[in-house]
Design a protein around this motif. Sequence first.
Motif, mmCIF file in Angstrom:
data_model
loop_
_atom_site.group_PDB
_atom_site.id
_atom_site.type_symbol
_atom_site.label_atom_id
_atom_site.label_comp_id
_atom_site.label_asym_id
_atom_site.label_seq_id
_atom_site.Cartn_x
_atom_site.Cartn_y
_atom_site.Cartn_z
ATOM 1 N N CYS A 134 0.833 -1.188 0.000
ATOM 2 C CA CYS A 134 0.000 0.000 0.000
ATOM 3 C C CYS A 134 0.873 1.245 0.000
ATOM 4 O O CYS A 134 2.105 1.162 -0.021
ATOM 5 N N ASN A 135 0.256 2.417 0.065
ATOM 6 C CA ASN A 135 1.000 3.671 0.016
ATOM 7 C C ASN A 135 1.914 3.851 1.215
ATOM 8 O O ASN A 135 2.854 4.644 1.163
ATOM 9 N N HIS A 136 1.626 3.148 2.306
ATOM 10 C CA HIS A 136 2.443 3.255 3.513
ATOM 11 C C HIS A 136 3.531 2.191 3.561
ATOM 12 O O HIS A 136 4.273 2.125 4.537
ATOM 13 N N GLY A 137 3.595 1.356 2.524
ATOM 14 C CA GLY A 137 4.644 0.353 2.456
ATOM 15 C C GLY A 137 4.275 -0.993 3.044
ATOM 16 O O GLY A 137 5.089 -1.912 3.034
ATOM 17 N N ARG A 138 3.061 -1.129 3.570
ATOM 18 C CA ARG A 138 2.669 -2.427 4.133
ATOM 19 C C ARG A 138 2.254 -3.371 3.009
ATOM 20 O O ARG A 138 1.713 -2.933 1.993
ATOM 21 N N PRO A 139 2.458 -4.675 3.186
ATOM 22 C CA PRO A 139 2.057 -5.624 2.134
ATOM 23 C C PRO A 139 0.547 -5.645 1.970
ATOM 24 O O PRO A 139 -0.194 -5.520 2.953
ATOM 25 N N THR A 140 0.095 -5.792 0.730
ATOM 26 C CA THR A 140 -1.343 -5.864 0.466
ATOM 27 C C THR A 140 -1.845 -7.304 0.408
ATOM 28 O O THR A 140 -3.048 -7.525 0.510
ATOM 29 N N TYR A 141 -0.952 -8.248 0.229
ATOM 30 C CA TYR A 141 -1.380 -9.643 0.223
ATOM 31 C C TYR A 141 -0.234 -10.563 0.636
ATOM 32 O O TYR A 141 0.937 -10.183 0.579
ATOM 33 N N VAL A 142 -0.590 -11.745 1.058
ATOM 34 C CA VAL A 142 0.366 -12.787 1.416
ATOM 35 C C VAL A 142 -0.026 -14.043 0.659
ATOM 36 O O VAL A 142 -1.203 -14.414 0.623
ATOM 37 N N GLU A 143 0.968 -14.685 0.043
ATOM 38 C CA GLU A 143 0.708 -15.899 -0.726
ATOM 39 C C GLU A 143 1.222 -17.112 0.029
ATOM 40 O O GLU A 143 2.334 -17.092 0.569
ATOM 41 N N LEU A 144 0.406 -18.143 0.071
ATOM 42 C CA LEU A 144 0.770 -19.388 0.747
ATOM 43 C C LEU A 144 0.641 -20.527 -0.259
ATOM 44 O O LEU A 144 -0.435 -20.780 -0.790
ATOM 45 N N LYS A 145 1.766 -21.181 -0.554
ATOM 46 C CA LYS A 145 1.755 -22.269 -1.522
ATOM 47 C C LYS A 145 1.084 -23.510 -0.939
ATOM 48 O O LYS A 145 1.067 -23.721 0.279
ATOM 49 N N LEU A 146 0.559 -24.336 -1.839
ATOM 50 C CA LEU A 146 -0.109 -25.563 -1.406
ATOM 51 C C LEU A 146 0.860 -26.478 -0.663
ATOM 52 O O LEU A 146 0.474 -27.148 0.308
ATOM 53 N N SER A 147 2.122 -26.484 -1.094
ATOM 54 C CA SER A 147 3.115 -27.311 -0.401
ATOM 55 C C SER A 147 3.309 -26.858 1.037
ATOM 56 O O SER A 147 3.531 -27.673 1.939
ATOM 57 N N ASP A 148 3.217 -25.531 1.275
ATOM 58 C CA ASP A 148 3.332 -25.026 2.642
ATOM 59 C C ASP A 148 2.143 -25.460 3.488
ATOM 60 O O ASP A 148 2.295 -25.821 4.658
ATOM 61 N N ILE A 149 0.960 -25.416 2.887
ATOM 62 C CA ILE A 149 -0.237 -25.839 3.618
ATOM 63 C C ILE A 149 -0.156 -27.317 3.964
ATOM 64 O O ILE A 149 -0.481 -27.741 5.083
ATOM 65 N N GLU A 150 0.288 -28.124 3.000
ATOM 66 C CA GLU A 150 0.413 -29.563 3.265
ATOM 67 C C GLU A 150 1.440 -29.842 4.352
ATOM 68 O O GLU A 150 1.285 -30.769 5.153
ATOM 69 N N ARG A 151 2.485 -29.027 4.391
ATOM 70 C CA ARG A 151 3.494 -29.213 5.433
ATOM 71 C C ARG A 151 2.919 -28.915 6.819
ATOM 72 O O ARG A 151 3.302 -29.534 7.812
ATOM 73 N N LEU A 152 1.992 -27.970 6.901
ATOM 74 C CA LEU A 152 1.360 -27.664 8.178
ATOM 75 C C LEU A 152 0.608 -28.868 8.731
ATOM 76 O O LEU A 152 0.536 -29.057 9.949
ATOM 77 N N PHE A 153 0.036 -29.663 7.837
ATOM 78 C CA PHE A 153 -0.737 -30.822 8.253
ATOM 79 C C PHE A 153 0.070 -32.123 8.192
ATOM 80 O O PHE A 153 -0.488 -33.215 8.260
ATOM 81 N N GLY A 154 1.385 -31.987 8.019
ATOM 82 C CA GLY A 154 2.247 -33.165 8.013
ATOM 83 C C GLY A 154 2.047 -34.069 6.829
ATOM 84 O O GLY A 154 2.294 -35.276 6.905
ATOM 85 N N ARG A 155 1.628 -33.521 5.701
ATOM 86 C CA ARG A 155 1.372 -34.343 4.518
ATOM 87 C C ARG A 155 2.529 -34.332 3.543
ATOM 88 O O ARG A 155 2.413 -34.835 2.434
ATOM 89 N N SER A 156 3.640 -33.705 3.920
ATOM 90 C CA SER A 156 4.782 -33.671 3.004
ATOM 91 C C SER A 156 6.067 -33.798 3.797
ATOM 92 O O SER A 156 6.080 -33.714 5.021
#
Length: 616
Positions: free
Chosen positions: A594-616
């Motif tokens: 944004c205009n103040h320098g803060r991120p407007t979005y965060v991307e989370l890959k499917l591999s990261d999500i699977e790692r959270l649930f111990g699937r990889s």
Amino acid sequence: MIIKQLSETLINQIAAGEVIERPASAAKELIENAIDAGATRIEVATAGGGKTLLRVIDNGCGMGPEDLALAIRRHCTSKLNETLFDIRSLGFRGEALPSIGSVAKLTITSRPPGADSGSEIAVVGGKVGDVRPAAANPGTTVEVRDLFFATPARLKFMKTEKAEAGAITEIVKRMAIAFPAIRFVLSGTDRSTLEFPGTGDDHLARIAQVLGADFKDNAIELDAEREDVRLTGFAGVPTFNRGNSAHQYAFVNGRPVQDKQILSAIRGAYAETIPQGRYPVAVLSLTLDPALVDVNVHPAKSDVRFRDPALVRGLIVGAIRQSLQREGDRAATTGAGGMLRAFRPGFSPQPTQAWSSANSPSRPLYGATPSFGGGLAAAAVSAPRGFGETVQAAFDSLSVPTARSETAPPSPAVQSATVETISSYPLGAARAQVHENYIVAQTEDGLVIVDQHAAHERLVFEQMRKALTGRRLPSQGLLIPEIVDLPEEDCDRLMTHAESLEQLGLAIERFGPGAIAVRETPAMLGEMDATQLVRDLADEIAEWDTADRLSAKLEHVAATMACHGSVRSGRRLRVEEMNALLRQMEQTPGSGQCNHGRPTYVELKLSDIERLFGRS
């Protein structure tokens, strides 16, 4: 008063006060000599933060007995002929070794490749010993012990051993970035060993060794040229920033420099994209004719003077901004890492009303809301006096599709079809709105979480920025012209930029030899101190030969209005509106923050999500 000739030792000690400020200064000079000697491997060892011991070993061309005897004499160098207009080496003054020898215990051992034996010479507190044979490997070893023992007063100004060791580390890092083909090893009793293997022509790989692997994933390549001045290197995306400017590296013809003008240009290039108090990460390399830059400004050779500083500044600012625009909405990859760290194993969220679903009867996900156009029009009406047509035109030009409030939410089947057709976009297809502030979108290989207010704020600001260019901005005439008294040279500078200033709504004219009359001021700034603005512009032009401050003021007002005129947090959006916002983010440069320098979005890959649930 009787004038007398100072002794050679005292002359060298005076010179040492400028050349050798601390152990890191000595390390810098010795490493530069090794690089100029053609070394491909440089080893640096320290003890006591470099005050007790500093040893630099290289495999360069070495020196014979005759050269060794000359090397410790002032102003003896192999790197200059008869001119300072074509300096192509790091060192050239011939002061480093005699300066070090005058305040420390210096020993130099060297052997040219192919020579049967080496030679050694020692200098203790300015007293030069004889050259004598010594066993040595090809190359040169310089050993400095008890730095500043001959000038005890200087020792009182030294920092802690840890701080001095850290300064030497920073010197080695800068040299390593500048010369990726050279292998650097830094070791000692006061530190853990640091090694940078040579990477050949792969400059980014060397930078990743120094700045970390994250920089490689968040770097934008730069390659621009203007009037025989070429800029190469890498700049981090705005959301990949740090708490200080220590991660900004600049090189001029391969020479590491800490030039205020270059650092100012970097700061200007990231204006409106980085929060206050945060600093971008950048590695910039300028290549130009040595005759166009003066490196003989200070004995430490860390400052330079360009023949055309405005050209260099414009090249840096323009290249970085164009590269950021080219990358579009790219955001830092470190955001996903922070999100992953926020999750804890075994965490079991309890269902609350904050999380809505498409099938929830108690809280519909896509509520009846006004269209984007209606919300922005309302914001434009509440704008401060003086913003006028410029703001309204910017708001009206936004191409976000609208949806009627009485339309029911799309059926799940329609939503599924929409997801299949647009999930291939970089920011995917909107699937949910969380806490009426965050849009959750599905991509082909993961998900994206968007801050709807921050994202739309950026979109509005970019549209308004376009409205500020290409035509003369509205101005308001002063009933009585404001007369600003200035030195005659400042008046001359301002008048050379009068035409550009008038395009921004500031009309000035000469009022005698030492005064400027201000007849019109930018309408969007409202009531303002015209005298202070003109004085600030005069100071800026005197320093940088540019008049960017007025433009920056206008953009600041535009950014403020964009913040107030954007989709507010807590507003429910329809799926069509969310997808329209995502599509426009993909088309807008710099929408990753944004205009103040803060991120407007965060991307989370499917591999990261699977790692959270111990699937990889």
